[in-house]
Write a protein that holds these residues in place. Structure first.
Motif, PDB file in Angstrom:
ATOM      1  N   ARG A   1      48.539   2.840 -27.234  1.00 20.78           N
ATOM      2  CA  ARG A   1      47.491   1.854 -27.506  1.00 20.78           C
ATOM      3  C   ARG A   1      46.150   2.359 -26.982  1.00 20.78           C
ATOM      4  O   ARG A   1      46.077   2.910 -25.890  1.00 20.78           O
ATOM      5  CB  ARG A   1      47.813   0.525 -26.818  1.00 20.78           C
TER       6      ARG A   1
ATOM      7  N   THR B   1      54.894   2.764 -22.968  1.00 19.78           N
ATOM      8  CA  THR B   1      54.482   1.589 -23.742  1.00 19.78           C
ATOM      9  C   THR B   1      52.969   1.453 -23.862  1.00 19.78           C
ATOM     10  O   THR B   1      52.485   0.776 -24.764  1.00 19.78           O
ATOM     11  CB  THR B   1      55.050   0.287 -23.146  1.00 19.78           C
ATOM     12  N   THR B   2      52.219   2.076 -22.978  1.00 25.33           N
ATOM     13  CA  THR B   2      50.761   1.940 -23.033  1.00 25.33           C
ATOM     14  C   THR B   2      50.062   3.174 -23.569  1.00 25.33           C
ATOM     15  O   THR B   2      48.879   3.113 -23.873  1.00 25.33           O
ATOM     16  CB  THR B   2      50.176   1.613 -21.647  1.00 25.33           C
ATOM     17  N   SER B   3      50.738   4.292 -23.690  1.00 24.77           N
ATOM     18  CA  SER B   3      50.050   5.518 -24.108  1.00 24.77           C
ATOM     19  C   SER B   3      49.656   5.498 -25.578  1.00 24.77           C
ATOM     20  O   SER B   3      48.715   6.178 -25.973  1.00 24.77           O
ATOM     21  CB  SER B   3      50.928   6.735 -23.823  1.00 24.77           C
TER      22      SER B   3
ATOM     23  N   SER C   1      49.815  -7.700 -18.307  1.00 22.38           N
ATOM     24  CA  SER C   1      50.090  -7.362 -19.696  1.00 22.38           C
ATOM     25  C   SER C   1      51.585  -7.414 -19.972  1.00 22.38           C
ATOM     26  O   SER C   1      52.412  -7.363 -19.059  1.00 22.38           O
ATOM     27  CB  SER C   1      49.556  -5.965 -20.008  1.00 22.38           C
TER      28      SER C   1
ATOM     29  N   TYR D   1      56.184   2.095 -18.397  1.00 26.62           N
ATOM     30  CA  TYR D   1      54.795   1.660 -18.544  1.00 26.62           C
ATOM     31  C   TYR D   1      53.955   2.722 -19.252  1.00 26.62           C
ATOM     32  O   TYR D   1      53.163   2.410 -20.140  1.00 26.62           O
ATOM     33  CB  TYR D   1      54.191   1.322 -17.180  1.00 26.62           C
TER      34      TYR D   1
ATOM     35  N   ALA E   1      53.245  -5.128 -21.412  1.00 33.05           N
ATOM     36  CA  ALA E   1      53.798  -3.807 -21.091  1.00 33.05           C
ATOM     37  C   ALA E   1      54.129  -3.715 -19.599  1.00 33.05           C
ATOM     38  O   ALA E   1      55.173  -3.180 -19.221  1.00 33.05           O
ATOM     39  CB  ALA E   1      52.816  -2.714 -21.482  1.00 33.05           C
TER      40      ALA E   1
ATOM     41  N   ALA F   1      42.531   2.035 -25.195  1.00 33.94           N
ATOM     42  CA  ALA F   1      42.060   1.199 -24.092  1.00 33.94           C
ATOM     43  C   ALA F   1      41.158   0.092 -24.624  1.00 33.94           C
ATOM     44  O   ALA F   1      40.366   0.293 -25.539  1.00 33.94           O
ATOM     45  CB  ALA F   1      41.306   2.039 -23.077  1.00 33.94           C
TER      46      ALA F   1
END
Length: 90
Positions: A73, A69-71, A17, A66, A19, A75
């Protein structure tokens, strides 16, 4: 039940990804900037008192980047396997 695929086959089908790539690059950059070598001393080295903490700092920076940047969005749902026709309830 579907047969299991080898780890290398399963991983080669996925692309990393953005991210993950961004987090890896950020961690690597912090690691290079905080390293202490006989031929090179990074500009962040005085912040650690001259101790080479590049490995720890790069891991923490990459991991935190990481997570940040992913929290935000949601799943992505995994695709489901089709149900065989004889198991369908009508």
């Amino acid at each position: 039940m579907t047969p299991r695929t080898p780890w290398s086959t399963a991983c080669s089908r996925r692309r990393p990804s953005r991210a993950a790539t961004f987090s890896w690059a950020t961690g690597a950059l912090v690691g290079v900037l905080s390293v202490s070598l006989p031929s090179y001393k990074g500009p962040l080295l005085p912040l650690t008192g001259g101790v080479d903490c590049s490995f720890v700092l790069s891991a923490l920076t990459g991991g935190l980047t990481y997570l940040l940047t992913t929290s935000s969005r949601p799943a992505t749902p995994r695709p489901t396997e089709p149900v065989p026709a004889d198991q369908l309830v009508s």
